[in-house]
Design a protein around this motif. Structure first.
Motif, short mmCIF file in Angstrom:
data_model
loop_
_atom_site.label_atom_id
_atom_site.label_comp_id
_atom_site.label_asym_id
_atom_site.label_seq_id
_atom_site.Cartn_x
_atom_site.Cartn_y
_atom_site.Cartn_z
N ASP A 1 0.69 -1.07 -0.34
CA ASP A 1 0.17 -0.56 0.04
C ASP A 1 0.49 1.43 0.33
O ASP A 1 0.32 2.38 0.08
N ARG A 2 2.53 1.29 -0.22
CA ARG A 2 3.23 2.70 -0.28
C ARG A 2 2.07 3.27 -1.07
O ARG A 2 3.50 4.51 -1.25
N ASP A 3 1.92 3.01 -2.66
CA ASP A 3 1.52 4.02 -3.62
C ASP A 3 0.34 4.40 -3.30
O ASP A 3 -0.61 5.15 -3.92
N LEU A 4 -0.68 4.39 -1.70
CA LEU A 4 -2.00 4.85 -1.43
C LEU A 4 -2.69 6.13 -1.96
O LEU A 4 -1.24 7.15 -2.05
N VAL A 5 -3.63 6.53 -1.97
CA VAL A 5 -3.99 7.77 -2.12
C VAL A 5 -4.69 8.45 -0.87
O VAL A 5 -5.45 7.69 -0.21
N THR A 6 -4.81 9.31 -0.66
CA THR A 6 -5.01 9.75 0.60
C THR A 6 -6.10 11.22 1.14
O THR A 6 -6.47 11.25 2.06
N GLY A 7 -6.33 11.49 -0.40
CA GLY A 7 -7.31 12.86 -0.29
C GLY A 7 -8.28 12.33 -1.35
O GLY A 7 -8.00 11.23 -2.43
N LEU A 8 -9.30 13.02 -0.09
CA LEU A 8 -10.56 12.89 -0.74
C LEU A 8 -10.43 13.14 -2.60
O LEU A 8 -11.31 13.11 -3.87
N ASP A 9 -10.33 14.73 -2.70
CA ASP A 9 -9.98 15.91 -4.63
C ASP A 9 -9.18 14.49 -4.91
O ASP A 9 -9.40 14.40 -6.39
N GLU A 10 -8.50 13.27 -4.67
CA GLU A 10 -7.39 12.55 -5.37
C GLU A 10 -7.87 11.46 -5.58
O GLU A 10 -8.16 10.90 -7.39
N ILE A 11 -9.68 11.40 -5.59
CA ILE A 11 -10.14 9.83 -5.51
C ILE A 11 -11.62 10.34 -6.34
O ILE A 11 -11.83 10.01 -7.26
N VAL A 12 -12.81 11.30 -5.62
CA VAL A 12 -13.35 11.50 -6.39
C VAL A 12 -13.96 11.61 -7.91
O VAL A 12 -13.48 12.89 -8.07
N ALA B 1 -7.29 0.34 1.32
CA ALA B 1 -6.39 1.17 0.60
C ALA B 1 -6.87 1.37 -0.76
O ALA B 1 -6.61 0.75 -1.59
N ILE B 2 -7.12 2.55 -0.51
CA ILE B 2 -6.90 2.96 -2.90
C ILE B 2 -5.77 3.38 -2.81
O ILE B 2 -5.16 4.22 -2.68
N LYS B 3 -5.35 2.78 -4.32
CA LYS B 3 -3.99 2.87 -4.74
C LYS B 3 -3.53 3.81 -6.01
O LYS B 3 -5.26 3.42 -6.49
N ALA B 4 -3.17 4.63 -6.14
CA ALA B 4 -2.59 5.31 -7.82
C ALA B 4 -2.67 4.78 -8.67
O ALA B 4 -3.04 5.46 -9.60
N VAL B 5 -2.02 3.24 -8.86
CA VAL B 5 -2.47 2.57 -9.96
C VAL B 5 -4.09 2.64 -9.71
O VAL B 5 -4.29 1.45 -11.25
N GLN B 6 -4.36 2.15 -9.38
CA GLN B 6 -6.13 2.36 -9.30
C GLN B 6 -6.85 2.83 -9.99
O GLN B 6 -8.62 2.60 -10.54
N LEU B 7 -6.71 4.11 -10.53
CA LEU B 7 -7.42 4.68 -10.77
C LEU B 7 -6.42 6.28 -11.75
O LEU B 7 -5.33 6.03 -12.17
N SER B 8 -7.79 6.67 -12.91
CA SER B 8 -6.50 7.85 -14.37
C SER B 8 -7.54 8.36 -13.78
O SER B 8 -8.61 8.85 -12.71
N ALA B 9 -7.40 9.01 -14.74
CA ALA B 9 -7.88 10.31 -15.00
C ALA B 9 -9.17 10.43 -15.33
O ALA B 9 -9.43 9.57 -16.43
N PRO B 10 -10.30 11.13 -14.86
CA PRO B 10 -11.52 10.80 -15.22
C PRO B 10 -11.96 11.09 -16.95
O PRO B 10 -11.16 11.83 -17.36
N GLN B 11 -12.84 10.24 -17.27
CA GLN B 11 -12.83 10.52 -19.35
C GLN B 11 -14.31 11.60 -19.43
O GLN B 11 -15.07 11.06 -19.06
N TRP B 12 -13.03 12.14 -20.02
CA TRP B 12 -13.90 13.56 -19.88
C TRP B 12 -15.33 14.03 -21.68
O TRP B 12 -16.06 14.26 -21.39
N VAL B 13 -14.68 12.60 -22.00
CA VAL B 13 -14.70 12.75 -23.49
C VAL B 13 -14.81 11.43 -24.58
O VAL B 13 -14.27 10.71 -24.19
N ASN B 14 -16.17 10.85 -24.86
CA ASN B 14 -16.67 9.96 -25.55
C ASN B 14 -16.41 10.30 -27.34
O ASN B 14 -16.88 11.58 -26.84
N ILE B 15 -16.04 9.30 -27.66
CA ILE B 15 -16.64 9.00 -28.92
C ILE B 15 -17.77 9.69 -29.06
O ILE B 15 -19.05 9.29 -28.85
N GLY B 16 -17.71 10.18 -30.21
CA GLY B 16 -18.90 10.98 -30.78
C GLY B 16 -19.65 12.28 -30.26
O GLY B 16 -20.52 13.02 -30.88
N ASP B 17 -18.88 12.78 -29.00
CA ASP B 17 -19.14 13.89 -28.20
C ASP B 17 -19.17 14.69 -28.95
O ASP B 17 -18.41 15.37 -30.01
N ARG B 18 -20.44 15.97 -29.33
CA ARG B 18 -20.47 17.24 -29.46
C ARG B 18 -19.85 17.77 -28.52
O ARG B 18 -20.00 17.96 -27.08
#
Length: 248
Positions: free
Chosen positions: A154-165, A178-195
């Motif tokens: 768990d050495r690379d765990l995420v401790t801030g709520l703003d880093e998770i939500v 414990a939630i680790k950084a490698v389990q999360l990615s940046a949010p998918q802001w755009v999908n194929i076909g979106d205006r």
């Protein structure tokens, strides 16, 4: 008689003082003599690991951290001479969790050895209150604060709520772990076909135009977008839901 009584009182006070000093000196001497190289190493290593955990707690903004440290000295430590100065201990990297090994040295006595420690840590951190599957976006309602006993992994765990939500799950997140950084990615802001709205900035110039996403992506990932005004396909970076930015 007055002089005799006075000298008698003074003599009695001096005798009591000397007796008190003589009683204290052996105790101090015994305390110094009882210090050995193994004890010196154990105390120094424990103090260092405690300080490293304290620094991590402060940096991570953790309100609660409990730890237990057990030093495991090699048998050869018994034969070492007491170091007349502070022993030197190699610095570690990351959070000291689980089995930790460091090199301990005494330049004055010319000895060094590797010492192990078992470090157990429990912290209050944000955790998922349900199993989060790959592809899900994490909401504030998905998170609770719990005291969790950390594992060595768990050495690379995420401790801030703003880093998770708002983040997207790329590896399954288990409940109350414990939630680790490698389990999360940046949010998918755009999908194929979106205006989308294409924003362009350069040296104080700003413009925006309508576009269509030809690829999906999140923050920091370039995607292909068709400019609906000109029909050209350009490369742009998602910056928010439904918004992309070109970089010159």
């Amino acid at each position: 008689m007055v002089c005799i009584n006075l000298w008698h009182k003074i003599g009695t006070c001096v005798s009591c003082f000397l007796l008190s000093v003589s009683c204290l000196l052996p105790q101090q001497s015994l305390a110094q003599d009882s210090m050995t190289a193994p004890k010196q190493i154990e105390q120094a290593f424990t103090q260092l690991l405690s300080e490293e955990l304290g620094q991590w707690q402060q940096q991570a903004g953790l309100t609660q951290l409990d730890s237990a440290i057990e030093i495991k000295l090699p048998s050869g430590a018994k034969r070492l001479e007491l170091c007349p100065s502070k022993v030197s201990i190699d610095a570690g990297s990351g959070i000291p969790l689980g089995n930790v090994q460091r090199k301990v040295s005494c330049d004055a006595q010319g000895w060094s050895l590797y010492v192990r420690a078992s470090v157990s840590v429990s912290v209050k951190i944000p955790v998922a209150n349900r199993v989060l599957k790959r592809g899900e976006h994490i909401l504030a309602a998905d998170i609770d604060w719990k005291v969790v006993k950390l594992r060595p992994s768990d050495r690379d765990l995420v401790t801030g709520l703003d880093e998770i939500v708002g983040r997207q799950v790329v590896r399954k997140v288990r409940r109350y772990q414990a939630i680790k950084a490698v389990q999360l990615s940046a949010p998918q802001w755009v999908n194929i076909g979106d205006r989308v709205i294409i924003e362009a900035r350069s040296n104080g110039f700003y413009a925006n135009m309508p576009g269509e996403a030809l690829e999906g992506g999140g923050e920091g990932v370039a995607i292909r977008v068709r400019n609906l005004s000109s029909g050209k396909v350009i490369s742009a970076y998602p910056i928010a839901k439904g918004r992309v930015e070109t970089q010159f």
